[in-house]
Structure formats: structure tokens, C-alpha cells
Design a protein around this motif. Sequence first.
Motif, mmCIF file in Angstrom:
data_model
loop_
_atom_site.group_PDB
_atom_site.id
_atom_site.type_symbol
_atom_site.label_atom_id
_atom_site.label_comp_id
_atom_site.label_asym_id
_atom_site.label_seq_id
_atom_site.Cartn_x
_atom_site.Cartn_y
_atom_site.Cartn_z
ATOM 1 N N UNK A 235 0.869 -1.307 -0.131
ATOM 2 C CA UNK A 235 -0.043 0.282 -0.037
ATOM 3 C C UNK A 235 0.914 1.269 0.038
ATOM 4 N N UNK A 236 2.056 1.258 0.696
ATOM 5 C CA UNK A 236 2.808 2.303 0.661
ATOM 6 C C UNK A 236 3.432 2.465 -0.577
ATOM 7 N N UNK A 237 3.951 1.577 -1.371
ATOM 8 C CA UNK A 237 4.317 1.539 -2.687
ATOM 9 C C UNK A 237 3.374 2.198 -3.796
ATOM 10 N N UNK A 238 2.154 1.864 -3.569
ATOM 11 C CA UNK A 238 0.956 2.424 -4.579
ATOM 12 C C UNK A 238 0.700 3.935 -4.156
ATOM 13 N N UNK A 239 0.966 4.236 -2.829
ATOM 14 C CA UNK A 239 0.647 5.679 -2.484
ATOM 15 C C UNK A 239 1.748 6.473 -2.831
ATOM 16 N N UNK A 240 3.178 5.830 -2.995
ATOM 17 C CA UNK A 240 4.135 6.534 -3.309
ATOM 18 C C UNK A 240 4.250 6.867 -4.778
ATOM 19 N N UNK B 128 6.294 12.629 2.480
ATOM 20 C CA UNK B 128 6.425 11.982 3.654
ATOM 21 C C UNK B 128 6.113 10.454 3.371
ATOM 22 N N UNK B 129 5.120 10.073 2.570
ATOM 23 C CA UNK B 129 5.070 8.716 2.196
ATOM 24 C C UNK B 129 6.007 7.926 1.471
ATOM 25 N N UNK B 130 6.787 8.841 0.794
ATOM 26 C CA UNK B 130 7.974 8.219 -0.042
ATOM 27 C C UNK B 130 9.248 7.910 1.121
ATOM 28 N N UNK B 131 9.281 8.852 2.168
ATOM 29 C CA UNK B 131 10.158 8.642 3.328
ATOM 30 C C UNK B 131 9.896 7.481 3.945
ATOM 31 N N UNK C 224 12.286 4.072 4.423
ATOM 32 C CA UNK C 224 12.645 3.625 5.894
ATOM 33 C C UNK C 224 12.067 2.165 5.969
ATOM 34 N N UNK C 225 11.112 1.769 5.571
ATOM 35 C CA UNK C 225 10.423 0.533 5.660
ATOM 36 C C UNK C 225 11.404 -0.538 5.045
ATOM 37 N N UNK C 226 11.582 -0.065 3.850
ATOM 38 C CA UNK C 226 12.388 -0.835 2.836
ATOM 39 C C UNK C 226 13.933 -1.122 3.439
ATOM 40 N N UNK C 227 14.513 0.022 3.969
ATOM 41 C CA UNK C 227 15.878 -0.074 4.490
ATOM 42 C C UNK C 227 15.953 -1.113 6.036
ATOM 43 N N UNK D 107 6.254 -10.483 -16.993
ATOM 44 C CA UNK D 107 5.841 -9.463 -16.071
ATOM 45 C C UNK D 107 5.514 -9.849 -14.899
ATOM 46 N N UNK D 108 5.687 -8.865 -13.905
ATOM 47 C CA UNK D 108 5.524 -9.089 -12.442
ATOM 48 C C UNK D 108 4.125 -8.525 -11.964
ATOM 49 N N UNK D 109 3.064 -9.275 -11.288
ATOM 50 C CA UNK D 109 1.986 -8.472 -10.937
ATOM 51 C C UNK D 109 2.221 -8.144 -9.436
ATOM 52 N N UNK D 110 2.859 -8.890 -8.482
ATOM 53 C CA UNK D 110 3.000 -8.497 -7.242
ATOM 54 C C UNK D 110 4.456 -8.955 -6.750
ATOM 55 N N UNK D 111 4.940 -8.271 -6.108
ATOM 56 C CA UNK D 111 6.419 -8.507 -5.735
ATOM 57 C C UNK D 111 6.449 -9.834 -4.630
ATOM 58 N N UNK D 112 7.513 -10.600 -4.655
ATOM 59 C CA UNK D 112 7.729 -11.558 -3.999
ATOM 60 C C UNK D 112 9.008 -11.143 -3.160
#
Length: 181
Positions: A93-98, A109-112, A116-119, A159-164
Motif C-alpha cells: 500500500x505504501x508503494x501504491x501511495x508513493x 512523507x509517504x516516500x520517506x 525507511x520501511x524498505x531499509x 511481467x510481475x504483478x506482485x513482488x515476492x
Amino acid sequence: MSTEKKKDAKPLEAEEAEKETAPVEEPAEEIAAETRENEAEALKKSYDELYEKHLRTLAEYENYKRRTQKEKAEIYLNAQADTVGSLLPVLDNLERAAATEETSPLAEGVQMVLKQLIETLSKLGVNEIEAVGAAFDPNLHNAVMHIEDEELGENIVAEQFAKGYIIQDKVIRHSMVKVAN
């Protein structure tokens, strides 16, 4: 006289026969030494049996320690994978929002937060499964569509629809992909 000699001769013969059949008495020192040797052999045999039992017990204990350490690591990995798995919808959801091209402070802020979550997930050892352009692997990918594409080759992810995601060797979530045949 001749009868006296015969009388004396019979007891001598009987005496010799008794000597031959009677057990030979060994001196007490020899008997004691033989007894000590038998006792020493019995003690050595008992010691060897106990030593072998001790070695087997040590080996079993080492195997037990190794097995419990492995089980503990697996339990920790499974708990970690379950926790990260429950956070993946939030990440999606954060990726979609960003993904919006908006430049508002809220979008920044959403991108930050996403960064942070990815790190944080990366520090925990969570990695994204590379899918597009890779060979299809049923252990990593979940094929939801097939297409015919001569340029890609056979069993290549188109093609990738959802990340694994994967942590160490454990798949948290399979990539949902389209595969070229």
C-alpha cells in the motif's frame, strides 16, 4: 614274609592311585595372583564398557545440542518470516501511495516512510525476489498467466504483478508473474 610284602605293596599302589587322581594343590601365592588377574580383567572390562557408554552419551549430547540450536534458528526464522509477511500488505500500500507523481509534502512523507520501511526490512535480511527477465522458478514464482512471446524464450518471466520476498532461504511471499512459453 611274602605275605607281609604283599600287604605293604597294596597300600602303596592305592596311595599312588590316590596321588594321580587327587588335585594338585597350588601354592597360595599362585592362587592369589590368579585371582588378582581375574579381578583386574573384570575391572578393565567394566571400565571399557563404562567408557564406551560415556562416549556414546557425549556424542548423543552433542547431537542434541546441534539439533536444538538448528530448531531454535528455524523457529526464529519462521517467526521473523511470519512477522514480515504480515507487514507486506502495508509495504504494498505504501508503494501504491508513493507511485503518485504528486509533489505535495504528504507524498514526500509517504516516500520517506516507504524508504525507511524498505531499509529496515533489508537490515533484517529480507530481499525482493527478482522476477522480470529471470527464468521461471516454481519455488520463487507463482505463474498466474502464460503468454506466447518468441523474443523472451521459454519459461522466462515476462511481467510481475506482485513482488515476492525472501528471507535467507525461506520464501515469505511468491512473486505473482506472467510467464512466456
